[in-house]
Design a protein around this motif. Sequence first.
Motif, PDB file in Angstrom:
ATOM      1  N   ARG A  68      66.111 140.260 111.921  1.00 58.58           N
ATOM      2  CA  ARG A  68      67.274 140.028 111.059  1.00 58.58           C
ATOM      3  C   ARG A  68      68.453 140.909 111.446  1.00 58.58           C
ATOM      4  NH1 ARG A  68      69.830 142.303 106.891  1.00 58.58           N
ATOM      5  NH2 ARG A  68      68.525 144.164 107.060  1.00 58.58           N
ATOM      6  N   ARG A  74      66.568 134.641 117.137  1.00 58.94           N
ATOM      7  CA  ARG A  74      66.918 134.924 115.736  1.00 58.94           C
ATOM      8  C   ARG A  74      67.255 133.630 114.996  1.00 58.94           C
ATOM      9  NH1 ARG A  74      70.836 138.191 116.638  1.00 58.94           N
ATOM     10  NH2 ARG A  74      69.572 140.080 116.478  1.00 58.94           N
ATOM     11  N   ARG A 114      65.109 131.992 111.931  1.00 59.68           N
ATOM     12  CA  ARG A 114      65.738 131.706 110.642  1.00 59.68           C
ATOM     13  C   ARG A 114      65.468 130.255 110.222  1.00 59.68           C
ATOM     14  NH1 ARG A 114      70.671 133.073 111.756  1.00 59.68           N
ATOM     15  NH2 ARG A 114      70.811 135.038 110.623  1.00 59.68           N
ATOM     16  N   LYS A 134      63.905 140.386 101.913  1.00 60.86           N
ATOM     17  CA  LYS A 134      64.440 140.308 103.270  1.00 60.86           C
ATOM     18  C   LYS A 134      64.396 138.879 103.810  1.00 60.86           C
ATOM     19  CE  LYS A 134      65.624 144.496 103.445  1.00 60.86           C
ATOM     20  NZ  LYS A 134      65.069 145.525 104.304  1.00 60.86           N
ATOM     21  N   PHE A 191      67.651 136.919 104.939  1.00 59.13           N
ATOM     22  CA  PHE A 191      67.698 136.424 106.312  1.00 59.13           C
ATOM     23  C   PHE A 191      67.979 134.927 106.352  1.00 59.13           C
ATOM     24  CE2 PHE A 191      65.078 135.535 110.340  1.00 59.13           C
ATOM     25  CZ  PHE A 191      66.187 135.675 111.152  1.00 59.13           C
TER      26      PHE A 191
END
Length: 826
Positions: free
Chosen positions: A214, A228, A232, A275, A279
């Motif tokens: 993240r 990333r 996600r 988190k 994220f």
Amino acid sequence: MEDPAVPGAGVPPANGNGNGNGNGKQAAAKGREAFRSQRRESEGSVDCPTLEFEYGDADGHAAELSELYSYTENLEFTNNRRCFEEDFKTQVQGKEWLELEEDAQKTYVMGLLDRLEVVSRERRLKVARAVLYLAQGTFGECDSEVDVLHWSRYNCFLLYQMGTFSAFLELLHMEIDNSQACSSALRKPAVSIADSTELRVLLSVMYLIVENIRLERETDPCGWRTARETFRTELSFSMHNEEPFALLLFSMVTKFCSGLAPHFPIKKVLLLLWKVVMFTLGGFEHLQALKIQKRAELGLPPLAEDSIQVVKSMRAASPPSYTLDLGESQLAPPPSKLRGRRGSRRQLLTKQDSLDIYNERDLFKTEEPATEEEEESAGDGERTLDGELDLLEQDPLVPPPPSQAPLSAERVAFPKGLPWAPKVRQKDIEHFLEMSRNKFIGFTLGQDTDTLVGLPRPIHESVKTLKQHKYISIADVQIKNEEELEKCPMSLGEEVVPETPCEILYQGMLYSLPQYMTQILGSCRPASKATLCIDVSSLHCSITVLQSMKLGIDVNRHKEIIVKSISALLLLLLKHFKLNHIYQFEYVSQHLVFANCIPLILKFFNQNILSYITAKNSISVLDYPCCTIQDLPELTTESLEAGDNNQFCWRNLFSCINLLRLLNKLTKWKHSRTMMLVVFKSAPILKRALKVKQAMLQLYVLKLLKIQTKYLGRQWRKSNMKTMSAIYQKVRHRMNDDWAYGNDIDARPWDFQAEECTLRANIEAFNSRRYDRPQDSEFSPVDNCLQSVLGQRLDLPEDFHYSYELWLEREVFSQPICWEELLQNH
């Protein structure tokens, strides 16, 4: 909260017979000093320095990783390292992890994942610990904390690219469904840290992967940025059973709070849930960008300001004086003791109508030197010269004369004027015109805000000014569109709903959302079982004073982290749902209110917030990654009591601001919920929080005080003029909002229940139209074609063929059917 001691209780008389002069002054000075020390002991020092706090999505990277672990888990770092080294030596000869090429590292990780798929629970745990050691940065081969954090990020990206997260997700499902572990934990009188070993290892690996991926940095390679975005997307849309990963964590919270799985490490679950939501949905900066984009799509004017950036440029106000919290009329000594003492008499009159303060004393006029008694008496009370200058220096309505020299260079450095652009709702303009038309022409024109015939010229100018500051929110457009869809469902057709991560999450949470909100709030109650996963088994044996202090710090730190994660999680959910659709936000808000969120937050603030923010429930040498690199020094009771040297605890101040923002979200423009603040006597609770000199915290406290001032009465406003001035100075102005006097037509208490019922009906209509429509809707299409109806395939029961002939005889052959008439009717 205990009531503060009554000042003056221990003040001695002037002398033995009460007629002394010099001794009287000395005794009065001692009495004032006793009063001040008594005040500091009961409420904490009001001389709190301005806190240099920068609000953001989360704390620093190292701090966020360190809060994953409890101090009772520090012994497991060595265990993880040993499991890795034992496995690594069998696979790679003569080299260390940091010496391997990337391909060799990938090959080893693939082997680890293969060895993870074994039946033996013990062997599987050892391999999982080896993976956790990699995610923790292979600290045994590093020389500094910076190296540990660097290799932790590198290894987490590598682990994710090799499919580690998916493998650990399958293991997590197995542990959640492990009924044997649940029943074993339920039979125990107290749950210890050993009961959650497997779950803690799995959740720690997943948390480290999520948190490290993240985090965005400019130096990240292109492959990491691609990974990333892929990660996600996976977390948002299609993990297990085509549901967002956050829903699995919500179910773990529900299972823990319902008592079915007391061994779940709830702190790690809540941290990971927060988190993951941050994220997948985005943090505060992403929210601001989404808001700007959505306003552009709806054709609305751009935002005038970014609220977080505006607050960063604001200066914290001096806290209200202590005497405001007390009924000063009850504290005055008898008049006989004040005879001939002008200074004391002035001190006791400080609670007179504060609106007359500027008439009594011209702040910009050169005065004669005050006597010694007057100077001493001016040290206390709200009407000190310094306190009033503190208010007037930024007030644009009270500028100093042109010939007057600046009071100080520091004060001149701050910008003059109000920090916010004023706003006006469409409803405010309509209300203003309705009153004006009734007054001047005797009838109204409904919602027409353009026709001004018959109204005097000043009204024209007022309407023009109001329209210049009119603000149309995204929620206003969404509510209007929803009303049109309810009125004309056939002509407007089906609504196109974008499949955003926020929309997917809301659909998944919809039917269990009341339970989720209740359980999330239940996990942060002071008497909850959320601290049971700390190793409490050691309390049943003899422990030293040092171990007891360490355990107490660990438990308090554990509770603080839980409050931090829950407050940030709920705030993010509310802000994203409000941006996605206002009725999604209102649905979550109502269930938070039904779960007693408002009194729970007020109960949290009904403590010494200054002490909470400056609490030192942390031991820096035991925090990750420091504890993995350095040899732990010998801890003493003195070192534990001293704590760290930080001015404040970041997570506690972060939690307080989040809870205040959450309370503002729940009560804004909701008069029934504002009355809850009044009923629960929130004004003195919130006012005590103003002792913390931090601009953002003070702003949200003042907002909450502003919305309820009209219900607190004239006497409260007279006695709290410094707070009223701070509201005027720092909170956004709403034109025609008569917040200071209580003449608002919306303040009618008999409308409060109807307001909530109407809102609930609108929410249910929205959810039914958008999410329940395919199940039962009078507007759903009907197939009236004979061939397609008869040609549909029907699912028959398995035993139907046994009674098929009997069914034909009873339902077909024995029943006379006129086929010609049947075909003509259809």
